[in-house]
Design an enzyme around this catalytic site. Structure first.
Site, PDB file in Angstrom:
ATOM      1  N   SER A 118       0.913  -1.126  -0.022  1.00  0.00           N
ATOM      2  CA  SER A 118       0.019  -0.106   0.157  1.00  0.00           C
ATOM      3  C   SER A 118       0.944   1.162   0.066  1.00  0.00           C
ATOM      4  O   SER A 118       1.618   1.481  -0.937  1.00  0.00           O
ATOM      5  CB  SER A 118      -1.034  -0.020   1.230  1.00  0.00           C
ATOM      6  N   ASP A 172     -10.029  -5.166  -3.782  1.00  0.00           N
ATOM      7  CA  ASP A 172      -9.573  -4.105  -2.989  1.00  0.00           C
ATOM      8  C   ASP A 172     -10.379  -2.797  -3.044  1.00  0.00           C
ATOM      9  O   ASP A 172     -10.502  -2.223  -4.056  1.00  0.00           O
ATOM     10  CB  ASP A 172      -7.946  -3.828  -3.161  1.00  0.00           C
ATOM     11  N   HIS A 203      -7.941  -5.830   0.534  1.00  0.00           N
ATOM     12  CA  HIS A 203      -6.767  -4.953   0.987  1.00  0.00           C
ATOM     13  C   HIS A 203      -5.959  -5.573   1.727  1.00  0.00           C
ATOM     14  O   HIS A 203      -5.792  -5.254   3.074  1.00  0.00           O
ATOM     15  CB  HIS A 203      -6.882  -3.432   1.164  1.00  0.00           C
TER      16      HIS A 203
END
Length: 223
Positions: A118, A172, A203
């Site tokens: 991320s 996600d 995620h």
């Protein structure tokens, strides 16, 4: 140069001759991914040291200014402006210092691999593609790219042939899969040896992904 980034360290049984620097996501810490090391099932013969740095604590605008570990501020969920460029640049310098510290300690740059999830993946992309010394690889997980339109002019040829593995969850909702694919397309269009993997997850990471990462790391870091 000494890095100001504190980190969690997972050392091999033997003397380390390769390093993976793994950057966490928003609000997490270096402790978040450290338990993944045994799951990667790397052979002891690789002698890989893992470093999981803690991002600086800063106010994050989209979380009502709450203070948390973050590699940069997120001022808007608008895809084009999600990453605060000043914060990305600042964190890139901190991680660069950590990489250079490993080189000074005797680990060749081509035995150092950058990984990030991320927000951490944004930094791994940003530094890895601009770094002036050859790296072992770049691992970009559930992430996107800051200023992809500037990559062509800012990239460094040292890592033009550095393998990149991009992995993303199809479901996600935090970083939509399309953002991950856009980053993949940006590096692919510039001729980098990049591989795309997607998984039926949100995620996060999943077992199949961890197994593939382990196999990929073995290939990248085999002596």
């Amino acid at each position: 140069m000494s890095s100001t980034l504190p980190y969690v360290e997972v050392n091999p049984k033997g003397k380390a001759d390769a390093v993976v620097i793994w950057l966490h996501g928003l609000g997490d810490s270096g402790n978040g991914f450290a338990p993944i090391v045994p799951e990667l099932k790397l052979p002891d013969s690789l002698n890989v040291r893992f470093l999981f740095p803690h991002a600086p604590v800063r106010a994050v605008t989209i979380n009502n200014g709450m203070q948390m570990r973050a590699w940069y501020d997120i001022k808007s969920l608008d895809f084009e402006n999600r990453a605060d460029v000043d914060g990305v640049t600042e964190s890139m310098a901190l991680v660069r210092a950590l990489v250079e510290e490993q080189i000074e300690n005797g680990i060749p740059s081509e035995r150092i691999l950058l990984a990030g999830f991320s927000q951490g993946g944004v930094i791994a992309y940003h530094l890895g593609l601009r770094f002036e010394h050859k790296l072992a690889g770049i691992l970009a997980l559930s992430t996107y790219m800051c200023q992809p339109e500037k990559l062509a002019e800012q990239r460094h040829e040292a890592n033009q042939n550095t393998p990149i593995l991009v992995a993303h969850g199809l479901y996600d909702e935090v970083v939509p899969c399309a953002l991950g694919k856009a980053a993949f397309n940006a590096v692919e269009s510039l001729g980098y040896p990049v591989t795309w993997r997607d998984y039926p997850m949100q995620h996060n990471v999943c077992l199949e992904e961890i197994q593939e990462i382990g196999q990929w790391l073995q290939k990248r870091l085999a002596a």
